[in-house]
Write a protein that holds these residues in place. Structure first.
Motif, PDB file in Angstrom:
ATOM      1  N   PHE A 188       5.188  -9.567 -10.022  1.00 29.95           N
ATOM      2  CA  PHE A 188       5.316  -8.878  -8.659  1.00 29.95           C
ATOM      3  C   PHE A 188       5.479  -8.070  -8.700  1.00 29.95           C
ATOM      4  O   PHE A 188       5.550  -7.438  -7.638  1.00 29.95           O
ATOM      5  CB  PHE A 188       6.195 -10.595  -7.751  1.00 29.95           C
ATOM      6  N   VAL A 189       7.991  -7.427  -8.733  1.00 27.22           N
ATOM      7  CA  VAL A 189       7.439  -6.334  -8.912  1.00 27.22           C
ATOM      8  C   VAL A 189       7.142  -5.057  -9.037  1.00 27.22           C
ATOM      9  O   VAL A 189       6.666  -4.122  -8.420  1.00 27.22           O
ATOM     10  CB  VAL A 189       9.215  -6.257  -9.136  1.00 27.22           C
ATOM     11  N   LEU A 190       6.857  -5.804 -10.072  1.00 25.49           N
ATOM     12  CA  LEU A 190       6.012  -3.988 -10.852  1.00 25.49           C
ATOM     13  C   LEU A 190       4.974  -3.719  -9.383  1.00 25.49           C
ATOM     14  O   LEU A 190       4.511  -3.107  -9.239  1.00 25.49           O
ATOM     15  CB  LEU A 190       5.104  -4.638 -11.960  1.00 25.49           C
ATOM     16  N   ILE A 191       3.906  -4.835  -9.335  1.00 23.82           N
ATOM     17  CA  ILE A 191       2.755  -4.937  -8.680  1.00 23.82           C
ATOM     18  C   ILE A 191       3.022  -4.173  -7.190  1.00 23.82           C
ATOM     19  O   ILE A 191       1.847  -3.323  -6.697  1.00 23.82           O
ATOM     20  CB  ILE A 191       1.835  -5.946  -8.011  1.00 23.82           C
ATOM     21  N   LEU A 192       4.010  -4.970  -6.532  1.00 21.87           N
ATOM     22  CA  LEU A 192       4.532  -4.104  -5.842  1.00 21.87           C
ATOM     23  C   LEU A 192       4.912  -3.108  -5.192  1.00 21.87           C
ATOM     24  O   LEU A 192       4.469  -1.870  -4.630  1.00 21.87           O
ATOM     25  CB  LEU A 192       5.648  -5.167  -4.818  1.00 21.87           C
ATOM     26  N   LEU A 193       5.436  -2.390  -6.410  1.00 27.41           N
ATOM     27  CA  LEU A 193       5.932  -1.415  -6.458  1.00 27.41           C
ATOM     28  C   LEU A 193       4.638  -0.108  -6.420  1.00 27.41           C
ATOM     29  O   LEU A 193       4.333   1.164  -6.039  1.00 27.41           O
ATOM     30  CB  LEU A 193       6.156  -1.209  -7.787  1.00 27.41           C
ATOM     31  N   LEU A 194       3.927  -0.299  -7.396  1.00 25.86           N
ATOM     32  CA  LEU A 194       2.479   0.505  -7.994  1.00 25.86           C
ATOM     33  C   LEU A 194       1.373   0.604  -6.456  1.00 25.86           C
ATOM     34  O   LEU A 194       1.507   1.349  -6.734  1.00 25.86           O
ATOM     35  CB  LEU A 194       2.634   0.096  -9.705  1.00 25.86           C
ATOM     36  N   ASN A 195       1.725  -0.744  -6.195  1.00 31.22           N
ATOM     37  CA  ASN A 195       0.769  -0.274  -4.911  1.00 31.22           C
ATOM     38  C   ASN A 195       0.712   0.101  -3.696  1.00 31.22           C
ATOM     39  O   ASN A 195       0.307   0.792  -2.357  1.00 31.22           O
ATOM     40  CB  ASN A 195       0.158  -2.391  -4.530  1.00 31.22           C
ATOM     41  N   ALA A 196       2.354  -0.077  -4.359  1.00 31.57           N
ATOM     42  CA  ALA A 196       2.958   0.538  -2.414  1.00 31.57           C
ATOM     43  C   ALA A 196       2.429   2.249  -2.884  1.00 31.57           C
ATOM     44  O   ALA A 196       3.005   3.188  -2.048  1.00 31.57           O
ATOM     45  CB  ALA A 196       5.118   0.629  -2.435  1.00 31.57           C
ATOM     46  N   LEU A 197       3.329   2.653  -4.538  1.00 28.05           N
ATOM     47  CA  LEU A 197       3.269   4.223  -4.806  1.00 28.05           C
ATOM     48  C   LEU A 197       1.742   4.540  -4.661  1.00 28.05           C
ATOM     49  O   LEU A 197       1.386   5.693  -3.726  1.00 28.05           O
ATOM     50  CB  LEU A 197       3.486   4.175  -6.153  1.00 28.05           C
ATOM     51  N   THR A 198       0.854   4.164  -4.615  1.00 27.31           N
ATOM     52  CA  THR A 198      -1.082   4.189  -4.892  1.00 27.31           C
ATOM     53  C   THR A 198      -1.463   4.731  -3.238  1.00 27.31           C
ATOM     54  O   THR A 198      -1.456   5.149  -3.131  1.00 27.31           O
ATOM     55  CB  THR A 198      -1.771   3.467  -5.596  1.00 27.31           C
ATOM     56  N   VAL A 199      -0.183   3.638  -2.314  1.00 26.59           N
ATOM     57  CA  VAL A 199      -1.022   3.703  -0.869  1.00 26.59           C
ATOM     58  C   VAL A 199      -0.673   4.466   0.029  1.00 26.59           C
ATOM     59  O   VAL A 199      -1.352   5.829   0.522  1.00 26.59           O
ATOM     60  CB  VAL A 199      -0.755   2.533  -0.126  1.00 26.59           C
ATOM     61  N   ILE A 233      -6.972   0.746   0.070  1.00 27.07           N
ATOM     62  CA  ILE A 233      -5.700   0.313   0.620  1.00 27.07           C
ATOM     63  C   ILE A 233      -5.300  -1.548   0.651  1.00 27.07           C
ATOM     64  O   ILE A 233      -4.672  -2.059   0.199  1.00 27.07           O
ATOM     65  CB  ILE A 233      -5.589   1.193   1.574  1.00 27.07           C
ATOM     66  N   ILE A 234      -6.777  -1.828   1.543  1.00 27.55           N
ATOM     67  CA  ILE A 234      -6.572  -3.134   2.114  1.00 27.55           C
ATOM     68  C   ILE A 234      -6.847  -3.844   0.880  1.00 27.55           C
ATOM     69  O   ILE A 234      -6.488  -4.847   0.856  1.00 27.55           O
ATOM     70  CB  ILE A 234      -8.346  -3.031   2.896  1.00 27.55           C
ATOM     71  N   SER A 235      -7.410  -3.862   0.020  1.00 28.29           N
ATOM     72  CA  SER A 235      -7.736  -4.078  -1.081  1.00 28.29           C
ATOM     73  C   SER A 235      -6.655  -4.801  -1.751  1.00 28.29           C
ATOM     74  O   SER A 235      -6.473  -5.458  -2.802  1.00 28.29           O
ATOM     75  CB  SER A 235      -8.996  -3.921  -2.103  1.00 28.29           C
ATOM     76  N   LEU A 236      -5.523  -3.190  -2.418  1.00 29.35           N
ATOM     77  CA  LEU A 236      -4.668  -3.560  -2.965  1.00 29.35           C
ATOM     78  C   LEU A 236      -3.881  -4.351  -2.084  1.00 29.35           C
ATOM     79  O   LEU A 236      -3.009  -5.307  -2.363  1.00 29.35           O
ATOM     80  CB  LEU A 236      -3.980  -1.908  -2.878  1.00 29.35           C
ATOM     81  N   PHE A 237      -3.531  -4.882  -0.855  1.00 25.96           N
ATOM     82  CA  PHE A 237      -3.027  -5.130  -0.073  1.00 25.96           C
ATOM     83  C   PHE A 237      -3.512  -6.935  -0.214  1.00 25.96           C
ATOM     84  O   PHE A 237      -2.351  -8.052  -0.606  1.00 25.96           O
ATOM     85  CB  PHE A 237      -2.834  -5.036   1.622  1.00 25.96           C
TER      86      PHE A 237
END
Length: 319
Positions: A188-199, A233-237
């Motif tokens: 959970f944490v890793l996916i949210l963090l990586l996606n936040a940095l990517t976005v 961005i939409i896909s990541l969210f």
């Protein structure tokens, strides 16, 4: 929905839907005609394969041993349930952590251009996925000793009967806690963090590109590159929200059940248990589907696969 009806859905309809979705995804991606790199294709095919194994082990094979236990008595002499449990938890770990590794691969591809050429390769993907598979298998060996060799048949998801001593054992409680911290809390944490940095990286690059195009042209024409980034961005969210949503109820039920056995004061209604189980199983196809269906060429290949049987029938009739 009446108690047991949702579980019947999980038993009869859900396995067929998830199995066919993952099989179609594997076939289409393996053909290599979706315009994806070999690295991305390897990740997506492996993710779909892991999801398919979870469906087979967690939905289909739960019921076969129970149904045929009386006809084939030799099954009772084999610790089938223990083996089943270890394989199931290993496959689930692979399904979850393959999603994490793919998210990291996309993070590197978008945000770390210097590292991209070395890391985002088919060979590195094979090494990463193989390492995750081996570690997942080793980590879940203790589940073999968690259960008895007896399957339980009841009006809830059928599975092995847990040893009574493990309900109150601090050692097993610690192992179970560690297991659920690693899957799915850490993902959970890793996916949210990586996606936040990517976005954040995509937004910063988009603003810089918008300023550059504005200075060079004096206007703001349609920019396909920025539109593509916004779709990313939409896909990541959607991926992050989907993964967390489908696992949250399942996790809450597990925690509440563990607290209930210790305090004897927490009771989870059966329908909540069934909802958590069903949503967790749905996660075995949606992640890969989100990644794949957002690709235009994948949708084209999917339409071709759907039309192929009808084309064959029409061709046969014309003969």
């Amino acid at each position: 929905m009446p108690a047991g009806l949702m579980f019947s859905f999980c038993v009869f309809l859900l396995p067929s839907v998830l199995t066919h979705m993952n099989l179609v995804t594997i076939v289409i991606l393996s053909r290599g005609k979706c315009g994806l790199s070999k690295c991305v294709t390897r990740y997506l095919v492996t993710m779909a394969t892991a999801d398919l194994l979870v469906v087979i082990l967690d939905l289909i094979l739960r019921h076969i041993p129970i149904r045929y236990m009386e006809q084939f008595l030799f099954i009772r002499s084999i610790p089938l349930c223990n083996i089943h449990a270890a394989l199931l938890y290993a496959a689930t770990d692979c399904s979850v952590w393959f999603t994490v590794t793919f998210t990291f691969d996309r993070f590197v591809a978008i945000c770390c251009q210097k590292l991209k050429t070395k890391y985002c390769t088919e060979r590195m993907a094979a090494v990463v996925l193989g390492t995750v598979t081996v570690l997942s298998c080793l980590k879940n060996i203790p589940w073999y000793f968690m259960f008895t060799s007896r399957y339980v048949l009841s009006n809830k998801p059928w599975f092995c009967d847990i040893k009574i001593t493990n309900y109150t054992s601090l050692g097993w409680a610690a192992f179970e806690l560690l297991h659920y911290i690693l899957t799915p809390c850490v993902p959970f944490v890793l996916i949210l963090l990586l996606n936040a940095l990517t976005v954040r990286h995509i937004l910063e690059a988009s603003r810089a590109r918008r300023r550059l195009r504005g200075h060079s042209s004096g206007e703001s024409p349609r920019d396909p590159e920025m539109e593509s980034r916004m779709k990313s961005i939409i896909s990541l969210f959607v991926i992050s929200g989907n993964f967390i949503l489908l696992w949250t109820v399942y996790m809450l039920v597990l925690v509440a059940n563990r607290i209930g056995w210790i305090t004897r004061h927490v009771g989870i209604p059966l329908f909540v248990d069934e909802i958590g189980f069903m949503l967790q199983q749905l996660s075995c196809c949606t992640n890969t589907g989100i990644y794949a269906v957002t690709q235009t060429k994948f949708r084209e290949q999917f339409r071709n696969v759907v039309k192929y049987p009808f084309l064959v029938i029409v061709k046969f009739i014309k003969r």
